[in-house]
Design a protein around this motif. Structure first.
Motif, PDB file in Angstrom:
ATOM      1  N   ASN A 126       0.844  -1.191   0.000  1.00 35.41           N
ATOM      2  CA  ASN A 126       0.000   0.000   0.000  1.00 35.41           C
ATOM      3  C   ASN A 126       0.888   1.253   0.000  1.00 35.41           C
ATOM      4  OD1 ASN A 126      -1.328   2.164   2.008  1.00 35.41           O
ATOM      5  ND2 ASN A 126      -2.922   1.132   0.855  1.00 35.41           N
ATOM      6  N   GLN A 127       0.468   2.267  -0.749  1.00 29.41           N
ATOM      7  CA  GLN A 127       1.328   3.444  -0.943  1.00 29.41           C
ATOM      8  C   GLN A 127       0.894   4.652  -0.107  1.00 29.41           C
ATOM      9  OE1 GLN A 127       4.227   3.341  -2.914  1.00 29.41           O
ATOM     10  NE2 GLN A 127       3.685   1.185  -2.578  1.00 29.41           N
ATOM     11  N   HIS A 128       0.206   4.378   0.989  1.00 30.46           N
ATOM     12  CA  HIS A 128      -0.291   5.489   1.799  1.00 30.46           C
ATOM     13  C   HIS A 128       0.829   6.399   2.280  1.00 30.46           C
ATOM     14  CE1 HIS A 128      -2.668   7.653   4.750  1.00 30.46           C
ATOM     15  NE2 HIS A 128      -3.714   7.228   4.068  1.00 30.46           N
ATOM     16  N   GLU A 129       1.924   5.806   2.703  1.00 31.83           N
ATOM     17  CA  GLU A 129       3.035   6.610   3.227  1.00 31.83           C
ATOM     18  C   GLU A 129       3.623   7.509   2.130  1.00 31.83           C
ATOM     19  OE1 GLU A 129       5.928   4.386   5.324  1.00 31.83           O
ATOM     20  OE2 GLU A 129       7.135   6.164   5.799  1.00 31.83           O
ATOM     21  N   LYS A 130       3.788   6.950   0.953  1.00 33.38           N
ATOM     22  CA  LYS A 130       4.352   7.729  -0.160  1.00 33.38           C
ATOM     23  C   LYS A 130       3.412   8.881  -0.546  1.00 33.38           C
ATOM     24  CE  LYS A 130       7.498   6.213  -3.606  1.00 33.38           C
ATOM     25  NZ  LYS A 130       8.014   4.893  -3.311  1.00 33.38           N
ATOM     26  N   ALA A 131       2.121   8.601  -0.557  1.00 35.92           N
ATOM     27  CA  ALA A 131       1.157   9.609  -1.000  1.00 35.92           C
ATOM     28  C   ALA A 131       0.911  10.668   0.070  1.00 35.92           C
ATOM     29  CB  ALA A 131      -0.150   8.930  -1.403  1.00 35.92           C
ATOM     30  N   PHE A 132       0.932  10.252   1.340  1.00 39.76           N
ATOM     31  CA  PHE A 132       0.513  11.194   2.395  1.00 39.76           C
ATOM     32  C   PHE A 132       1.586  11.422   3.467  1.00 39.76           C
ATOM     33  CE2 PHE A 132      -3.274   9.205   0.628  1.00 39.76           C
ATOM     34  CZ  PHE A 132      -3.927  10.344   0.153  1.00 39.76           C
ATOM     35  N   GLY A 133       2.730  10.769   3.283  1.00 39.75           N
ATOM     36  CA  GLY A 133       3.849  11.014   4.192  1.00 39.75           C
ATOM     37  C   GLY A 133       3.650  10.515   5.603  1.00 39.75           C
ATOM     38  N   LYS A 134       2.850   9.508   5.768  1.00 43.81           N
ATOM     39  CA  LYS A 134       2.641   8.991   7.123  1.00 43.81           C
ATOM     40  C   LYS A 134       2.623   7.467   7.078  1.00 43.81           C
ATOM     41  CE  LYS A 134      -0.982  11.302   8.211  1.00 43.81           C
ATOM     42  NZ  LYS A 134      -2.340  11.392   8.671  1.00 43.81           N
ATOM     43  N   THR A 135       3.147   6.829   8.086  1.00 44.19           N
ATOM     44  CA  THR A 135       3.067   5.364   8.113  1.00 44.19           C
ATOM     45  C   THR A 135       1.678   4.952   8.558  1.00 44.19           C
ATOM     46  OG1 THR A 135       4.639   5.794   9.859  1.00 44.19           O
ATOM     47  CG2 THR A 135       4.990   3.788   8.547  1.00 44.19           C
ATOM     48  N   SER A 136       1.218   3.862   7.994  1.00 38.81           N
ATOM     49  CA  SER A 136      -0.067   3.385   8.486  1.00 38.81           C
ATOM     50  C   SER A 136      -0.026   1.873   8.633  1.00 38.81           C
ATOM     51  CB  SER A 136      -1.203   3.815   7.566  1.00 38.81           C
ATOM     52  OG  SER A 136      -1.112   3.167   6.344  1.00 38.81           O
ATOM     53  N   ASN A 137       0.068   1.453   9.873  1.00 33.94           N
ATOM     54  CA  ASN A 137       0.012   0.015  10.155  1.00 33.94           C
ATOM     55  C   ASN A 137      -1.439  -0.419  10.175  1.00 33.94           C
ATOM     56  OD1 ASN A 137       2.803  -0.133  10.468  1.00 33.94           O
ATOM     57  ND2 ASN A 137       2.616   0.676  12.549  1.00 33.94           N
ATOM     58  N   ASN A 138      -2.249   0.414  10.802  1.00 38.95           N
ATOM     59  CA  ASN A 138      -3.686   0.147  10.798  1.00 38.95           C
ATOM     60  C   ASN A 138      -4.351   1.268  10.017  1.00 38.95           C
ATOM     61  OD1 ASN A 138      -6.484   0.445  11.516  1.00 38.95           O
ATOM     62  ND2 ASN A 138      -6.114  -1.061  13.128  1.00 38.95           N
ATOM     63  N   LEU A 139      -4.912   0.874   8.869  1.00 33.98           N
ATOM     64  CA  LEU A 139      -5.493   1.837   7.938  1.00 33.98           C
ATOM     65  C   LEU A 139      -6.456   2.798   8.627  1.00 33.98           C
ATOM     66  CD1 LEU A 139      -5.290   2.156   4.864  1.00 33.98           C
ATOM     67  CD2 LEU A 139      -7.388   0.833   4.691  1.00 33.98           C
ATOM     68  N   PHE A 140      -7.294   2.276   9.504  1.00 35.04           N
ATOM     69  CA  PHE A 140      -8.327   3.106  10.110  1.00 35.04           C
ATOM     70  C   PHE A 140      -7.738   4.002  11.188  1.00 35.04           C
ATOM     71  CE2 PHE A 140     -10.500  -0.374   8.138  1.00 35.04           C
ATOM     72  CZ  PHE A 140     -11.480   0.300   7.425  1.00 35.04           C
ATOM     73  N   GLN A 141      -7.126   3.363  12.212  1.00 35.78           N
ATOM     74  CA  GLN A 141      -6.602   4.145  13.332  1.00 35.78           C
ATOM     75  C   GLN A 141      -5.536   5.154  12.883  1.00 35.78           C
ATOM     76  OE1 GLN A 141      -8.465   1.606  14.868  1.00 35.78           O
ATOM     77  NE2 GLN A 141      -7.435   0.977  16.715  1.00 35.78           N
ATOM     78  N   ASP A 142      -4.591   4.710  12.029  1.00 35.04           N
ATOM     79  CA  ASP A 142      -3.451   5.572  11.684  1.00 35.04           C
ATOM     80  C   ASP A 142      -3.743   6.497  10.508  1.00 35.04           C
ATOM     81  OD1 ASP A 142      -2.176   4.123  13.600  1.00 35.04           O
ATOM     82  OD2 ASP A 142      -1.170   2.796  12.181  1.00 35.04           O
TER      83      ASP A 142
END
Ligand code: SAM
Length: 348
Positions: A126-142
């Motif tokens: 998943n590219q959430h960190e690249k797109a939004f600059g934040k790590t997300s281990n749990n999609l909802f909480q993080d």
């Protein structure tokens, strides 16, 4: 031969331009073009009036409106632009079947994710960190719930899909023999209210994370039924409310098989004989050749995955549930009703 190759070329052009068409829809929605046209006295406006209302350039507005006409989102008579029946149905922000919430989610979250599709495919991540600059281990909480406005946007997105598909899911099966239901991960309660409306004898508990439950007032319908109640908790950790039917709408596709098994074993434990589980998802065709809506969504590359009805049946079977009925609703979400093995025969 030439007709056939022209048809193929048209299909290619449609695919190559698909992203532009999506972005035109997202932009016109975000700039409130459809609401502005609806609010005008006659339901029609010229490009310059729209430009003024949406505070945008004349040149840009004109091109946006023309593109919308070509896509069937607007119609034009002379110089006057107006909404089409489709946009009146789905694109006004306060319409009962408004897709605005989901469209904004696509624009702000899914679009940036998909600009990194190449990396997502190379790495299988998943590219959430690249797109939004934040790590997300749990999609909802993080990712979704760490900032209030992002949470609200996500909830509005879920709300709009649940409003459009909820009635078909709620009426897919005869649930008259059940008294209580629990909608696990029910988000805004939109689906829970649809179940209450469709089944006069059913009380529905909506269960979701505390950060979601605290916003439930924001989404409460005017004619809210008092058979819907709200309970805050974590469905991986906390005790689940007791119910005759557990609803899992768009939940299982988000999680790894390991987490799905944790959740299903908790449900199996909470179930008494005769209980049922209703799973609502996009069901992939058994040969996994479609629908592309499900296969495209899978490229968001969350830890979960998209499954066919028989794959869901296998998952549930390992926890003692038998698929009783499958319903392809031809809406955004399909549904399967499972009953526990002891009660399977009562469905014939
Ligand atoms: N069921 C709703 C629907 O179909 O419109 C919402 C589906 S949304 C994809 C997933 C929901 O699961 C979100 O509302 C989210 O807050 C909830 N959720 C995620 N993790 C959860 C957890 N650990 N415990 C309870 N709810 C959770």
């Amino acid at each position: 031969e030439t007709e056939d190759s022209k048809e193929k070329l048209c299909k290619m052009i449609e695919l190559m331009d698909g992203f532009k068409a999506s972005k035109v829809l997202f932009t016109a929605s975000k700039l409130r073009v459809f609401d502005v046209l609806r609010s005008s006295k006659t339901g029609e406006l010229q490009a310059e009036d729209v430009a003024q209302e949406i505070k945008a350039s004349m040149k840009g507005t004109e091109r946006l409106l023309e593109a919308c006409v070509s896509l069937g989102l607007l119609q034009r008579t002379g110089k006057q632009y107006a909404n089409t029946a489709m946009s009146r149905h789905f694109l006004l922000s306060d319409g009962p079947l408004s897709l605005q919430g989901y469209i904004q989610h696509c624009n702000e979250l899914v679009w940036p994710l998909f600009t990194h599709l190449e990396t997502a495919v190379r790495e299988g991540t998943n590219q959430h960190e690249k797109a939004f600059g934040k790590t997300s281990n749990n999609l909802f909480q993080d990712a979704y719930y760490s900032r209030h406005e992002v949470k609200l946007r996500f909830m509005k997105a879920m709300h709009s899909i649940a409003r459009v598909s909820g009635r078909d899911v709620a009426t897919a099966f005869d649930l008259s023999k059940y008294k209580t239901a629990c909608d696990l991960g029910g988000c805004t309660g939109a689906m829970a209210y649809e179940f209450a409306k469709a089944h006069p004898g059913l009380s529905v508990t909506m269960f979701d994370l505390p950060k979601v439950i605290e916003m439930s007032g924001h989404f409460r319908p005017h004619d809210a039924d008092d058979r819907v109640s709200f309970v805050a908790g974590d469905f991986f950790k906390d005790e689940l409310p007791k119910a005759d039917v557990y609803i899992l709408a768009r939940i299982l596709h988000d999680w790894s098989d390991e987490k799905v098994h944790i959740l299903l074993s908790k449900i199996a434990k909470a179930c008494s004989p005769g209980c049922a589980v209703l799973v609502s998802e996009i069901f992939l065709d058994e040969d996994r050749k479609g629908p592309s809506r499900g296969l495209l969504q899978a490229l968001s590359m969350t830890e979960g995955r998209q499954r066919s009805a028989s794959e869901y049946s296998l998952l549930l079977k390992s926890h003692g549930f038998t698929a009783a009925q499958v319903k392809h609703t031809h809406n955004l979400l399909d549904a399967i009703l499972f009953c526990d093995c002891g009660a399977a025969t009562s469905f014939g």
